[in-house]
Write an enzyme that holds these catalytic residues in place. Structure first.
Site, PDB file in Angstrom:
ATOM      1  N   GLU A 120       0.832  -1.210   0.000  1.00  0.00           N
ATOM      2  CA  GLU A 120       0.000   0.000   0.000  1.00  0.00           C
ATOM      3  C   GLU A 120       0.865   1.258   0.000  1.00  0.00           C
ATOM      4  OE1 GLU A 120      -3.085  -0.179  -0.566  1.00  0.00           O
ATOM      5  OE2 GLU A 120      -3.891  -2.033   0.285  1.00  0.00           O
ATOM      6  N   HIS A 143      -2.604   1.347   8.373  1.00  0.00           N
ATOM      7  CA  HIS A 143      -3.714   0.651   7.719  1.00  0.00           C
ATOM      8  C   HIS A 143      -3.881  -0.698   8.405  1.00  0.00           C
ATOM      9  CE1 HIS A 143      -6.179  -1.553   5.026  1.00  0.00           C
ATOM     10  NE2 HIS A 143      -5.191  -2.329   4.630  1.00  0.00           N
ATOM     11  N   HIS A 145      -7.083  -4.016   9.610  1.00  0.00           N
ATOM     12  CA  HIS A 145      -8.335  -4.684   9.254  1.00  0.00           C
ATOM     13  C   HIS A 145      -9.164  -4.946  10.522  1.00  0.00           C
ATOM     14  CE1 HIS A 145      -5.860  -6.620   5.656  1.00  0.00           C
ATOM     15  NE2 HIS A 145      -6.080  -5.328   5.478  1.00  0.00           N
ATOM     16  N   HIS A 215     -12.723  -3.670   3.460  1.00  0.00           N
ATOM     17  CA  HIS A 215     -11.288  -3.972   3.483  1.00  0.00           C
ATOM     18  C   HIS A 215     -10.662  -3.626   4.840  1.00  0.00           C
ATOM     19  CE1 HIS A 215      -7.053  -3.263   1.486  1.00  0.00           C
ATOM     20  NE2 HIS A 215      -6.971  -3.843   2.661  1.00  0.00           N
TER      21      HIS A 215
HETATM   22  O1  2HA Z   1      -0.388  -5.221   3.458  1.00  0.00           O
HETATM   23  O2  2HA Z   1      -3.410  -5.068   4.182  1.00  0.00           O
HETATM   24  O3  2HA Z   1      -4.132  -3.840   1.950  1.00  0.00           O
HETATM   25  C1  2HA Z   1      -1.484  -6.027   3.323  1.00  0.00           C
HETATM   26  C2  2HA Z   1      -2.713  -5.222   3.216  1.00  0.00           C
HETATM   27  C3  2HA Z   1      -3.007  -4.629   1.916  1.00  0.00           C
HETATM   28 ZN    ZN Z   2      -5.325  -4.235   3.805  1.00  0.00          ZN
END
Ligand code: 2HA
Ligand code: ZN
Length: 270
Positions: A120, A143, A145, A215
């Site tokens: 990313e 970032h 999840h 995502h």
């Molecule tokens: O790096 O989460 O969006 C792995 C991720 C890509």
């Molecule tokens: Zn991701």
């Protein structure tokens, strides 16, 4: 024992170990399956002349974008395909220090090992470029999840502007106090794409945390702990909402008068 670039650079070491600390939290929370998520930190202010004279460990790699405000900037980045749980233990084996080349379109890996940065990277670097351009003193982007927040992005009704923000703010007063700009929404885009980078920058003009539909989230802040904390308070609210729903009722939420009272009392922007 071989010398590390972090030896004799306590401030740089502290910044990179903050990333390791947050990487551990992401794993413990179940938000970082396999190689999921990425973190970058602008470390330019900790770079000295000796570091600047180091040779690159890699040939220049194209970013895919030209980022004119990142000339001379340096970053610590999680490595692509690396695990947060491994980074937590060994940040210099699972991430690397890169510098942007003078054409502002490539990066070189400088230390400590030739670990290729996160998939990313275009989103992360484009966001950092925007901060430098606007004079915003934010250095970190995360970032990840988060299970409950991602689950909530699977229905259209929560993707309309500020619907999810207002719902999450109304679950517990702290969420509005500690995530005062709320949660922006970025419609689904291919992971790692320039389209995702552009949509993220647009939404970060008004929010510190944005949802990448179905995502994950992308959070920014002065440092990596503050970026993490904003996601943590939002996800706490999401869990309260889901607990209430699983007990069989729709939670009432704080009233709009109670939320307004919070904004006035704490001088919040929204
Ligand atoms: O790096 O989460 O969006 C792995 C991720 C890509
Ligand atoms: Zn991701």
């Amino acid at each position: 024992m071989t010398l590390s670039i972090l030896d004799g650079r306590p401030e740089l070491k502290r910044k990179i170990y903050e990333v390791a600390e947050v990487a551990g939290y992401l794993w413990q929370k179940g938000w970082a399956e396999r190689n999921g998520g990425n973190i970058t930190v602008n470390i330019t202010e900790y770079v000295d002349d000796a570091m600047r004279s180091l040779p690159a460990l890699s040939a220049p790699v194209a970013i895919g974008l030209t980022l004119p405000h990142l000339k001379g900037n340096w970053f610590y980045c999680k490595g692509t395909n690396r695990r947060m749980r491994d980074l937590a233990r060994a940040p210099m084996d699972n991430g690397s220090i890169i510098r942007i080349t003078d054409d502002c379109a490539h990066y070189e890996i400088v230390a400590e090992k030739p670990v290729k940065p996160t998939s990313e990277l275009p989103s992360h670097l484009a966001v950092h470029n925007d901060f430098v351009e606007r004079g915003v003193d934010y250095k970190a982007s995360v970032h990840t999840h988060p299970i409950e927040l991602v689950a909530m992005s699977h229905t259209d009704k929560f993707l309309k502007k500020d619907v999810l923000s207002n719902l999450l703010w109304s679950m517990i007063p702290e969420t509005k106090a500690f995530c005062p700009r709320g949660l922006g929404i970025v419609p689904y885009r291919l992971p790692g794409s320039l389209a995702l980078a552009e949509a993220t920058i647009a939404e970060l003009q008004d929010y510190d945390v944005v949802m990448w539909e179905k995502h994950g989230v992308f959070a920014v802040g002065p440092d990596v702990l503050e970026a993490f904390d904003q996601v943590d308070v939002l996800d706490k609210s999401a869990r309260i909402y889901m607990c209430a729903r699983s007990m069989g009722f729709e939670p009432d939420g704080m009233t709009s008068a109670q939320m307004k009272e919070m904004s006035v009392a704490f001088n919040l922007p929204k």
